[in-house]
Design an enzyme around this catalytic site. Sequence first.
Site, short mmCIF file in Angstrom:
data_model
loop_
_atom_site.label_atom_id
_atom_site.label_comp_id
_atom_site.label_asym_id
_atom_site.label_seq_id
_atom_site.Cartn_x
_atom_site.Cartn_y
_atom_site.Cartn_z
N TRP A 113 -0.90 6.29 11.05
CA TRP A 113 -1.92 7.32 11.25
C TRP A 113 -2.67 7.09 12.54
O TRP A 113 -3.04 8.05 13.23
CB TRP A 113 -2.84 7.41 10.03
CG TRP A 113 -2.07 7.93 8.87
CD1 TRP A 113 -1.59 7.21 7.80
CD2 TRP A 113 -1.58 9.26 8.69
NE1 TRP A 113 -0.85 8.03 6.98
CE2 TRP A 113 -0.82 9.28 7.49
CE3 TRP A 113 -1.70 10.44 9.43
CZ2 TRP A 113 -0.20 10.45 7.01
CZ3 TRP A 113 -1.08 11.60 8.95
CH2 TRP A 113 -0.35 11.59 7.76
N ASP A 182 -11.15 7.01 10.94
CA ASP A 182 -10.37 7.69 9.90
C ASP A 182 -10.43 6.83 8.65
O ASP A 182 -9.85 5.75 8.60
CB ASP A 182 -8.93 7.85 10.39
CG ASP A 182 -8.03 8.52 9.34
OD1 ASP A 182 -8.52 8.83 8.23
OD2 ASP A 182 -6.84 8.74 9.64
N LYS A 206 -7.11 11.50 -1.39
CA LYS A 206 -6.81 10.16 -1.87
C LYS A 206 -7.91 9.69 -2.83
O LYS A 206 -7.65 9.51 -4.02
CB LYS A 206 -6.61 9.21 -0.69
CG LYS A 206 -5.28 9.51 0.03
CD LYS A 206 -5.41 9.52 1.51
CE LYS A 206 -4.25 10.04 2.30
NZ LYS A 206 -2.90 9.90 1.86
#
Lengths: 371, 371
Positions: A113, A182, A206
Site C-alpha cells: 500500500w 494510512d 477493515k
Amino acid sequence: MSQVQDKAAQAYGRSFNFSAGPGVIPVPVLEQARDEMLNWQGSGMSVMEMSHRGKAFLKIAEQTEDAVRTLMGVPANYKVLFLQGGASLQFTMLAKNLLGAGQTADYVVTGAWGQKAVEAGKLEGGVNVAWDGKSGKFSETPDLAGLTYSPDPAYVHITLNETIQGVDYLADPGIGPDVVCDMSSCIASRPFDVSKYAMVYAGAQKNLGPSGVCLVLLREDLLERVPAGLPPMLDYKVQSENGWMYNTPPCWSVYVLGLVCRHWIDFGGLEAVGRMNEEKAKVVYDAIEGSGDFYKPHAAPHCRSRMNIPFTLPSDELTDAFVKAALAEGMSELKGHRSVGGCRASVYNAFPIAGCHALAEFMKAFAASNG
Amino acid sequence: MSQVQDKAAQAYGRSFNFSAGPGVIPVPVLEQARDEMLNWQGSGMSVMEMSHRGKAFLKIAEQTEDAVRTLMGVPANYKVLFLQGGASLQFTMLAKNLLGAGQTADYVVTGAWGQKAVEAGKLEGGVNVAWDGKSGKFSETPDLAGLTYSPDPAYVHITLNETIQGVDYLADPGIGPDVVCDMSSCIASRPFDVSKYAMVYAGAQKNLGPSGVCLVLLREDLLERVPAGLPPMLDYKVQSENGWMYNTPPCWSVYVLGLVCRHWIDFGGLEAVGRMNEEKAKVVYDAIEGSGDFYKPHAAPHCRSRMNIPFTLPSDELTDAFVKAALAEGMSELKGHRSVGGCRASVYNAFPIAGCHALAEFMKAFAASNG
C-alpha cells in the site's frame, strides 16, 4: 467479543471470516442494522432512503462524528471527514492538497500500500522515498526517528500497518515533520494519539464498518495549504466547508461506521480493544512459533501486526490443502496474498477470539498430520 | 407497487417519503437486505463483511452487472462500472478522460446539476455552453437537434432530468456528436436506448438504490481517448481493466443496486415501470392543474419530469404551512429546493401510487381551506 455474542454468531451459522477486508463487523451492529432496516427509529424510512439534508440523517451524521471523536480521542482542531473512494483515492487527494508546487514529500514504504501511495503521489508532485523495505521483502518497519528526511518536507507519509505483509510500527511516530498516515488496517485496534499525525485516513472496511466510506482526520491548519482550482470533490477545503456533504455522502456506510464505533466505546474503548487484540494475535503467533519450522511468520518479531498475520507453509501444495481443509471447518479467507504467498489470518477488532483458538487448534492438527 | 406491497409498507409504519434523493427503495428489496444481513445465502457472513475478491461477492457483482444489463438493455460494447464519488466526481472524471488537450466539449445546461458539470469541466479543458436555460429560470429543456454545436466537439453533455428544476427531455437525444449524459434522477424510470449515448452515468440514490455508488455505462471505444498519467482511481481505463475493482468497491451499495434492478425486471421491465411512472406523475400534475392558480408548476408542459415535481404556492407562509401539515399526515420531504422555492414532490420508481393519491387529496383540501 463476549461468550453471549459468540453464541449469537453461532446461531446465525456464521463462519470464522479471516478476510483481509472487507472484514468482520460486530454481530450486535449487524443485528441493529437489520432491525432498523425498514424504519429507522420511527422515521418511517430506511437509512438508505433518507435525504442527507433531512433531520433524521443529520442526526445520524452528528452521532457518527461524535462516536469517532469519542472512540479515537480526536482533538478539537481536527476535522472529521467521511469521504468516498477509499484509501486509494486519498493517495491522490492528499498529494493534490498538501504537496505544494516545488515541494517534496517523503514516503516510507513498508509494503504494497505504501508503494501505491508513492505511485499516486508521483503523479502530483515531488516524492522522495525516504526508506523502502522492498529488498527485505517488506518484512519489517524501520525506526522512523533514525531515517534521513528531505529538508523541510511537505509531509512524511507512512502506512502504519501493511495489510498484505502484516508489518506494523506498533506505536505512533515521534518525528518532527508532519506525518500523514494510512491507518486503514489498524485504526482503532489500540489506543493511538491523533495529535502525533497531521492527517490520518482509513478505508472503513477493515476495522470501522463497510466499504464505501473513508475516514479522514485532518489537522485544520493543513487546509491553508490547499491550492486553488482543485476539482471540488477532491478538495479538502470544499469537503470541510460543506461538512463532508458537498454531494450525497455514502449514508449507509457512515451509519454503520457510527454503530461500530459506538460498539467499541461501550466495549471499554481502545484500551480494552487493544488488550483484546494482543490476546487474539498471541494465540495465532503462538501456534506459528510452536510448530517448529512448519509455519513461518512473514514479519520480523518487533513489528508483527495484530491485525494481519501472514505465514507460510513448507510448500504450495500444503498451503492449498490447508486453506481447503480450513474452509471445510468453517474458517474462510485464509489464502495469503499472491505477493507474499502462504496464508494470512486477518483478525480485525470484530473477529472473535474463539476463531483464533479454532485456527490454532487446526494449525496444530494440520502440522501434526503433514509435518 | 402492488396493493400487497402497500399493505406491507403500512405494517412497517413507513411514511410517504418524497425525498429528492436518497429516495425510496422497494419494500421487498429492504426485506431481503434485512433477512440476509447476518448470513448472506449460507455464506456465513454479511455482504458488508465479504472480501471483494472472494467467491460470494464476485457472484453478487456478476448478478448485479447482469441485472443492470438486462433491465436497461445495455449493448455488449458498453462497459458497466460501479464507481464511487457520485455524479459529482463523474463531472470531473468524464472531462479528465474524454476531453483531450485542445478539444472543446459542449454542455447543454438545463438546471443546477448541468451548471455544476460545467464548472467541473472548465477546470479540466475547453468547455462551450451550447445552451443555457438560466434566463428562463430553468423551466424547460431545448430541442437538442436545433442547437448549434462546436465543430467536432469531444462530446455534448446533457442532464436528462434536472432534479431541482424538474425538467426532463423525456426522450433520448438524436444528434450526431457523442452524448455524455447525467441520468441520475431519471435512469430506469422509462425505456431508454443506451446506444444513443456515448456514456451514461447516474448516482444510484434516486432510482437504483442507496448512495455511495455511481453507475457508469461507457461505450468501449471511448477508452482509447483516455490520456496517460491520470490518477488511477479517476481513470476509466484502469477502472475498466480492473472490472471496477481497482480498489475495494462499495460492496453493500452494489448489492442493493442489484436487488433493485432485479425487482424492476420482475415487475415487467422498463416498459411497465414507465407506464406506472406516467400514471403516478399524472395524479400529482392533475392536482396542480386542477387547483386554478393556487399551485403553479415550475416546468413547462412539454418537459415535465415524472420524477421530480416542483410547484409553488401563493406565498412562503402557505408553503411552510403546507409542508408542516403534510408532514403531520405522514408525507415527508415536500419542501422545495431554495433555488426554486415552493414545494417539490419526488416520486421515484419505488414511490407508491398510494402516496401520489394521498398527496393529491391533501393538496385539494389544503387549497380549499387556504385559497
